[in-house]
Design a protein around this motif. Sequence first.
Motif, PDB file in Angstrom:
ATOM      1  N   SER A 179      36.114  33.637  62.771  1.00 53.50           N
ATOM      2  CA  SER A 179      34.757  33.679  62.471  1.00 53.50           C
ATOM      3  C   SER A 179      34.348  34.911  62.301  1.00 53.50           C
ATOM      4  CB  SER A 179      34.030  32.745  63.420  1.00 53.50           C
ATOM      5  OG  SER A 179      32.794  32.712  63.241  1.00 53.50           O
ATOM      6  N   ILE A 180      34.678  35.926  63.076  1.00 51.74           N
ATOM      7  CA  ILE A 180      34.173  37.198  63.161  1.00 51.74           C
ATOM      8  C   ILE A 180      34.729  37.940  61.886  1.00 51.74           C
ATOM      9  CG2 ILE A 180      34.497  39.371  64.378  1.00 51.74           C
ATOM     10  CD1 ILE A 180      34.680  37.872  67.049  1.00 51.74           C
ATOM     11  N   MET A 181      35.882  37.639  61.504  1.00 46.42           N
ATOM     12  CA  MET A 181      36.661  38.406  60.473  1.00 46.42           C
ATOM     13  C   MET A 181      35.977  37.937  58.960  1.00 46.42           C
ATOM     14  SD  MET A 181      38.796  40.451  61.318  1.00 46.42           S
ATOM     15  CE  MET A 181      39.681  40.837  60.029  1.00 46.42           C
ATOM     16  N   LYS A 182      35.682  36.893  58.928  1.00 43.18           N
ATOM     17  CA  LYS A 182      35.026  36.647  57.729  1.00 43.18           C
ATOM     18  C   LYS A 182      33.778  36.840  57.542  1.00 43.18           C
ATOM     19  CE  LYS A 182      38.505  34.432  55.919  1.00 43.18           C
ATOM     20  NZ  LYS A 182      39.416  34.751  54.740  1.00 43.18           N
ATOM     21  N   SER A 183      33.015  37.191  58.678  1.00 50.54           N
ATOM     22  CA  SER A 183      31.600  37.671  58.683  1.00 50.54           C
ATOM     23  C   SER A 183      31.622  39.191  58.292  1.00 50.54           C
ATOM     24  CB  SER A 183      30.739  37.305  60.076  1.00 50.54           C
ATOM     25  OG  SER A 183      30.797  36.050  60.310  1.00 50.54           O
ATOM     26  N   THR A 184      32.642  39.797  58.531  1.00 47.89           N
ATOM     27  CA  THR A 184      32.733  41.242  58.372  1.00 47.89           C
ATOM     28  C   THR A 184      32.659  41.820  57.041  1.00 47.89           C
ATOM     29  OG1 THR A 184      34.129  41.413  60.587  1.00 47.89           O
ATOM     30  CG2 THR A 184      34.063  43.258  59.058  1.00 47.89           C
ATOM     31  N   PHE A 185      32.947  41.179  56.222  1.00 45.49           N
ATOM     32  CA  PHE A 185      32.844  41.588  54.750  1.00 45.49           C
ATOM     33  C   PHE A 185      32.247  40.556  54.041  1.00 45.49           C
ATOM     34  CE2 PHE A 185      37.295  42.687  56.649  1.00 45.49           C
ATOM     35  CZ  PHE A 185      37.081  44.054  56.481  1.00 45.49           C
ATOM     36  N   PRO A 186      30.989  41.048  53.526  1.00 43.78           N
ATOM     37  CA  PRO A 186      29.778  40.353  53.072  1.00 43.78           C
ATOM     38  C   PRO A 186      30.316  40.206  51.386  1.00 43.78           C
ATOM     39  CG  PRO A 186      28.883  42.377  53.119  1.00 43.78           C
ATOM     40  CD  PRO A 186      30.253  42.344  53.971  1.00 43.78           C
ATOM     41  N   TYR A 187      29.760  39.098  50.830  1.00 46.14           N
ATOM     42  CA  TYR A 187      29.939  39.066  49.432  1.00 46.14           C
ATOM     43  C   TYR A 187      28.766  40.134  48.770  1.00 46.14           C
ATOM     44  CZ  TYR A 187      33.230  35.289  48.876  1.00 46.14           C
ATOM     45  OH  TYR A 187      34.283  34.634  48.718  1.00 46.14           O
ATOM     46  N   THR A 188      29.175  40.866  47.851  1.00 43.75           N
ATOM     47  CA  THR A 188      28.266  41.601  47.585  1.00 43.75           C
ATOM     48  C   THR A 188      27.954  41.232  45.912  1.00 43.75           C
ATOM     49  OG1 THR A 188      29.764  43.368  46.801  1.00 43.75           O
ATOM     50  CG2 THR A 188      28.388  43.526  49.002  1.00 43.75           C
ATOM     51  N   THR A 242      15.715  35.492  35.461  1.00 39.70           N
ATOM     52  CA  THR A 242      16.888  35.319  36.188  1.00 39.70           C
ATOM     53  C   THR A 242      17.936  36.462  35.786  1.00 39.70           C
ATOM     54  OG1 THR A 242      16.609  32.929  35.765  1.00 39.70           O
ATOM     55  CG2 THR A 242      18.731  33.488  36.368  1.00 39.70           C
ATOM     56  N   VAL A 243      18.637  36.620  36.672  1.00 34.44           N
ATOM     57  CA  VAL A 243      19.834  37.515  36.617  1.00 34.44           C
ATOM     58  C   VAL A 243      21.109  36.935  37.237  1.00 34.44           C
ATOM     59  CG1 VAL A 243      19.171  39.047  38.373  1.00 34.44           C
ATOM     60  CG2 VAL A 243      20.656  39.878  36.819  1.00 34.44           C
ATOM     61  N   ILE A 244      22.033  37.140  36.450  1.00 32.69           N
ATOM     62  CA  ILE A 244      23.250  36.342  37.035  1.00 32.69           C
ATOM     63  C   ILE A 244      24.455  37.320  37.369  1.00 32.69           C
ATOM     64  CG2 ILE A 244      25.227  34.584  36.530  1.00 32.69           C
ATOM     65  CD1 ILE A 244      23.273  32.949  35.064  1.00 32.69           C
ATOM     66  N   SER A 245      25.299  37.318  38.158  1.00 30.91           N
ATOM     67  CA  SER A 245      26.324  38.304  38.468  1.00 30.91           C
ATOM     68  C   SER A 245      27.511  37.413  39.285  1.00 30.91           C
ATOM     69  CB  SER A 245      26.014  39.286  39.397  1.00 30.91           C
ATOM     70  OG  SER A 245      26.862  40.428  39.713  1.00 30.91           O
ATOM     71  N   THR A 246      28.559  38.138  39.256  1.00 34.55           N
ATOM     72  CA  THR A 246      29.708  37.752  40.077  1.00 34.55           C
ATOM     73  C   THR A 246      29.748  38.364  41.601  1.00 34.55           C
ATOM     74  OG1 THR A 246      31.140  37.624  38.108  1.00 34.55           O
ATOM     75  CG2 THR A 246      32.113  37.332  40.092  1.00 34.55           C
ATOM     76  N   GLY A 247      29.644  37.543  42.366  1.00 35.62           N
ATOM     77  CA  GLY A 247      29.756  37.876  43.892  1.00 35.62           C
ATOM     78  C   GLY A 247      31.175  38.351  44.088  1.00 35.62           C
ATOM     79  N   ASN A 248      31.485  39.335  44.754  1.00 37.31           N
ATOM     80  CA  ASN A 248      32.735  40.008  45.165  1.00 37.31           C
ATOM     81  C   ASN A 248      32.686  40.354  46.692  1.00 37.31           C
ATOM     82  OD1 ASN A 248      33.796  40.447  42.528  1.00 37.31           O
ATOM     83  ND2 ASN A 248      32.033  41.796  42.255  1.00 37.31           N
ATOM     84  N   SER A 249      34.035  40.064  47.231  1.00 36.52           N
ATOM     85  CA  SER A 249      34.247  40.411  48.576  1.00 36.52           C
ATOM     86  C   SER A 249      35.270  41.284  48.946  1.00 36.52           C
ATOM     87  CB  SER A 249      34.171  39.098  49.533  1.00 36.52           C
ATOM     88  OG  SER A 249      34.382  39.408  50.849  1.00 36.52           O
ATOM     89  N   TYR A 250      35.350  42.052  49.940  1.00 32.42           N
ATOM     90  CA  TYR A 250      36.764  42.812  50.212  1.00 32.42           C
ATOM     91  C   TYR A 250      37.796  41.951  50.595  1.00 32.42           C
ATOM     92  CZ  TYR A 250      39.662  45.714  52.740  1.00 32.42           C
ATOM     93  OH  TYR A 250      40.847  46.738  53.221  1.00 32.42           O
ATOM     94  N   ASP A 251      37.148  40.798  51.231  1.00 26.61           N
ATOM     95  CA  ASP A 251      38.101  39.754  51.841  1.00 26.61           C
ATOM     96  C   ASP A 251      37.942  38.665  50.980  1.00 26.61           C
ATOM     97  OD1 ASP A 251      39.681  37.951  53.190  1.00 26.61           O
ATOM     98  OD2 ASP A 251      38.190  37.993  55.079  1.00 26.61           O
TER      99      ASP A 251
END
Length: 156
Positions: free
Chosen positions: A4-13, A29-38
């Motif tokens: 739980s802690i690990m998945k919370s550490t890296f947000p989707y941006t 409206t603006v659309i983008s792709t969400g990316n996460s380090y994890d």
Amino acid sequence: MLQSIMKSTFPYTADLVIMANTKIGEPHTVISTGNSYDQDFTKDGNNANQISEVRIISAKLQSKDPSNYNIGNISALRVYMAKADGSDEVLVAIRKDIAANSGNSVVLDIDNSHFLDEIVREPGVRIRMVYLLRKGVDIDVNLKLSLSIGAEPRER
């Protein structure tokens, strides 16, 4: 609980662009792709099957370029997350009352009433922001959205 802690550490941006000369007072409206380090929810060999109840735990919008753009120029917004093809879209954050002098960063009100387990296991995540401008812009504005994710260990 460590998962739980690990998945919370890296947000989707997501980078979201407000185009120059966008009309004020109308929804856009603006659309983008969400990316996460994890982004390893879907890969073989990880422990993605060991987590469940994936939800948004915080959301923040900040100016990226120009870095001093006043987010108070936006009067209200809604943020949605979906699979890459736009299916299974859910509301994840909202802000109805952005103050005119908010500055270059604002914390959004989260909607964590939906589990995002299936969405985050997809190879791509679509982020859609619907917004109303209070004040127009004469240049393209790049904003950075950060969505922190929380998950619980799956019961065995």
